[in-house]
Design an enzyme around this catalytic site. Sequence first.
Site, PDB file in Angstrom:
ATOM      1  N   ALA A 147      -2.254 -36.804  25.133  1.00  0.00           N
ATOM      2  CA  ALA A 147      -2.498 -37.539  26.377  1.00  0.00           C
ATOM      3  C   ALA A 147      -3.981 -37.472  26.706  1.00  0.00           C
ATOM      4  CB  ALA A 147      -1.692 -36.952  27.533  1.00  0.00           C
ATOM      5  N   VAL A 148      -4.481 -38.599  27.168  1.00  0.00           N
ATOM      6  CA  VAL A 148      -5.879 -38.721  27.582  1.00  0.00           C
ATOM      7  C   VAL A 148      -5.874 -39.213  29.026  1.00  0.00           C
ATOM      8  CG1 VAL A 148      -8.016 -40.024  27.190  1.00  0.00           C
ATOM      9  CG2 VAL A 148      -6.718 -39.134  25.243  1.00  0.00           C
TER      10      VAL A 148
ATOM     11  N   GLU B 198       7.484 -38.849  17.435  1.00  0.00           N
ATOM     12  CA  GLU B 198       8.319 -39.830  18.127  1.00  0.00           C
ATOM     13  C   GLU B 198       7.491 -40.484  19.212  1.00  0.00           C
ATOM     14  OE1 GLU B 198      10.394 -36.629  18.593  1.00  0.00           O
ATOM     15  OE2 GLU B 198      11.489 -36.962  16.725  1.00  0.00           O
TER      16      GLU B 198
ATOM     17  N   ASN C 173       5.880 -48.138  24.162  1.00  0.00           N
ATOM     18  CA  ASN C 173       4.500 -47.640  24.243  1.00  0.00           C
ATOM     19  C   ASN C 173       3.650 -48.237  23.118  1.00  0.00           C
ATOM     20  OD1 ASN C 173       2.149 -46.186  24.599  1.00  0.00           O
ATOM     21  ND2 ASN C 173       3.151 -44.187  24.735  1.00  0.00           N
TER      22      ASN C 173
ATOM     23  N   TYR D  19      -1.367 -44.784  16.404  1.00  0.00           N
ATOM     24  CA  TYR D  19      -0.776 -44.087  15.259  1.00  0.00           C
ATOM     25  C   TYR D  19      -0.844 -44.951  13.989  1.00  0.00           C
ATOM     26  CZ  TYR D  19       1.112 -40.988  18.867  1.00  0.00           C
ATOM     27  OH  TYR D  19       1.245 -40.125  19.926  1.00  0.00           O
TER      28      TYR D  19
HETATM   29  C1  LIG Z   1      -2.192 -43.191  23.696  1.00  0.00           C
HETATM   30  C2  LIG Z   1      -3.474 -42.516  24.182  1.00  0.00           C
HETATM   31  C3  LIG Z   1      -3.415 -41.027  23.884  1.00  0.00           C
HETATM   32  C4  LIG Z   1      -4.662 -43.154  23.459  1.00  0.00           C
HETATM   33  O1  LIG Z   1      -5.832 -42.435  23.842  1.00  0.00           O
HETATM   34  P1  LIG Z   1      -7.278 -43.151  23.815  1.00  0.00           P
HETATM   35  O2  LIG Z   1      -8.291 -42.083  23.906  1.00  0.00           O
HETATM   36  O3  LIG Z   1      -7.327 -44.221  24.841  1.00  0.00           O
HETATM   37  O4  LIG Z   1      -7.258 -43.815  22.367  1.00  0.00           O
HETATM   38  P2  LIG Z   1      -8.534 -44.224  21.490  1.00  0.00           P
HETATM   39  O5  LIG Z   1      -9.662 -44.658  22.369  1.00  0.00           O
HETATM   40  O6  LIG Z   1      -8.815 -43.133  20.522  1.00  0.00           O
HETATM   41  O7  LIG Z   1      -7.942 -45.491  20.707  1.00  0.00           O
HETATM   42  C5  LIG Z   1      -8.179 -45.691  19.336  1.00  0.00           C
HETATM   43  C6  LIG Z   1      -7.541 -47.007  18.943  1.00  0.00           C
HETATM   44  O8  LIG Z   1      -6.121 -46.946  19.143  1.00  0.00           O
HETATM   45  C7  LIG Z   1      -5.660 -48.235  19.621  1.00  0.00           C
HETATM   46  N1  LIG Z   1      -5.237 -48.125  21.019  1.00  0.00           N
HETATM   47  C8  LIG Z   1      -5.338 -47.047  21.821  1.00  0.00           C
HETATM   48  N2  LIG Z   1      -4.803 -47.314  23.046  1.00  0.00           N
HETATM   49  C9  LIG Z   1      -4.379 -48.594  22.990  1.00  0.00           C
HETATM   50  C10 LIG Z   1      -3.755 -49.449  23.939  1.00  0.00           C
HETATM   51  N3  LIG Z   1      -3.442 -49.039  25.180  1.00  0.00           N
HETATM   52  N4  LIG Z   1      -3.427 -50.701  23.551  1.00  0.00           N
HETATM   53  C11 LIG Z   1      -3.711 -51.136  22.304  1.00  0.00           C
HETATM   54  N5  LIG Z   1      -4.328 -50.388  21.361  1.00  0.00           N
HETATM   55  C12 LIG Z   1      -4.648 -49.121  21.701  1.00  0.00           C
HETATM   56  C13 LIG Z   1      -6.859 -49.154  19.525  1.00  0.00           C
HETATM   57  O9  LIG Z   1      -6.895 -49.685  18.196  1.00  0.00           O
HETATM   58  C14 LIG Z   1      -8.009 -48.192  19.741  1.00  0.00           C
HETATM   59  O10 LIG Z   1      -9.232 -48.658  19.221  1.00  0.00           O
HETATM   60  P3  LIG Z   1     -10.170 -49.629  20.132  1.00  0.00           P
HETATM   61  O11 LIG Z   1     -10.284 -49.013  21.496  1.00  0.00           O
HETATM   62  O12 LIG Z   1     -11.470 -49.658  19.378  1.00  0.00           O
HETATM   63  O13 LIG Z   1      -9.449 -50.948  20.182  1.00  0.00           O
HETATM   64  C15 LIG Z   1      -3.678 -42.756  25.720  1.00  0.00           C
HETATM   65  O14 LIG Z   1      -3.558 -44.135  26.002  1.00  0.00           O
HETATM   66  C16 LIG Z   1      -2.685 -41.994  26.577  1.00  0.00           C
HETATM   67  O15 LIG Z   1      -2.912 -40.850  26.951  1.00  0.00           O
HETATM   68  N6  LIG Z   1      -1.565 -42.656  26.911  1.00  0.00           N
HETATM   69  C17 LIG Z   1      -0.540 -42.040  27.755  1.00  0.00           C
HETATM   70  C18 LIG Z   1       0.154 -40.914  27.023  1.00  0.00           C
HETATM   71  C19 LIG Z   1       0.836 -41.403  25.770  1.00  0.00           C
HETATM   72  O16 LIG Z   1       1.386 -42.490  25.699  1.00  0.00           O
HETATM   73  N7  LIG Z   1       0.829 -40.545  24.735  1.00  0.00           N
HETATM   74  C20 LIG Z   1       1.487 -40.799  23.486  1.00  0.00           C
HETATM   75  C21 LIG Z   1       2.876 -40.295  23.560  1.00  0.00           C
HETATM   76  S1  LIG Z   1       3.725 -40.533  22.008  1.00  0.00           S
END
Ligand SMILES: CC(C)(COP(=O)(O)OP(=O)(O)OC[C@H]1O[C@@H](n2cnc3c(N)ncnc32)[C@H](O)[C@@H]1OP(=O)(O)O)[C@@H](O)C(=O)NCCC(=O)NCCS
Length: 163
Positions: A78-79, A111, A116, A123
């Site tokens: 999570a971020v 999972e 999402n 991934y």
């Molecule tokens: C999923 C999560 C951890 C991604 O973290 P982040 O730091 O924003 O991800 P990154 O910046 O490293 O993203 C890398 C790439 O992943 C993809 N990506 C990440 N978030 C995305 C989104 N919301 N929609 C589409 N593509 C996405 C993109 O290709 C992105 O590259 P880009 O920004 O150059 O397009 C964050 O959105 C989060 O905390 N979400 C809520 C918790 C969650 O869903 N956790 C996963 C549970 S399984």
Amino acid sequence: MTWQLRRATAADLDAIMTIESNVFGSDAWSVELMRGELASPHSYYLVAFSPDVPDRVDGYAGLLAPLGAGEGDIQTVAVAGAARRQGLGRTLILSLVNEARDRGASELFLEVRADNAGAQALYELLGFEQIAVRAGYYQPDNVDAHVMRLRLPAPHTKPAVSG
Ligand SMILES: CC(C)(COP(=O)(O)OP(=O)(O)OC[C@H]1O[C@@H](n2cnc3c(N)ncnc32)[C@H](O)[C@@H]1OP(=O)(O)O)[C@@H](O)C(=O)NCCC(=O)NCCS
């Protein structure tokens, strides 16, 4: 923004749980479950912080990979909202992938909720592929889980050949 990663400890529990409950809502883990994860020798949790604000946790991720098991699970990532789409999620997961490889895992599983798409995109970017669906895995929302797998081939080293 730039971040540094460090191994999470019990002292990070409150900061992790603040993000956990904000981000995951009804899917959020309990504080007891998270405390156990941080303490387990089979787990590896990282927190991310900005060097300018070292007391604030902006993201975290956790791996379960018992030594000798040959496989591991990405337990969570999570971020915080303000830190997203700057590469932190990718960096956190890549660090867990490296740790899993160091622990001898040849496959890594996770999972993710079927709804999402953002996490699935992250991934897939890192090479995970969907291998199964678990119907209604996330309750009470009754949302399916996509099971994803990343193969971690053993590194091949060859002696350098001269001439
Ligand atoms: C999923 C999560 C951890 C991604 O973290 P982040 O730091 O924003 O991800 P990154 O910046 O490293 O993203 C890398 C790439 O992943 C993809 N990506 C990440 N978030 C995305 C989104 N919301 N929609 C589409 N593509 C996405 C993109 O290709 C992105 O590259 P880009 O920004 O150059 O397009 C964050 O959105 C989060 O905390 N979400 C809520 C918790 C969650 O869903 N956790 C996963 C549970 S399984």
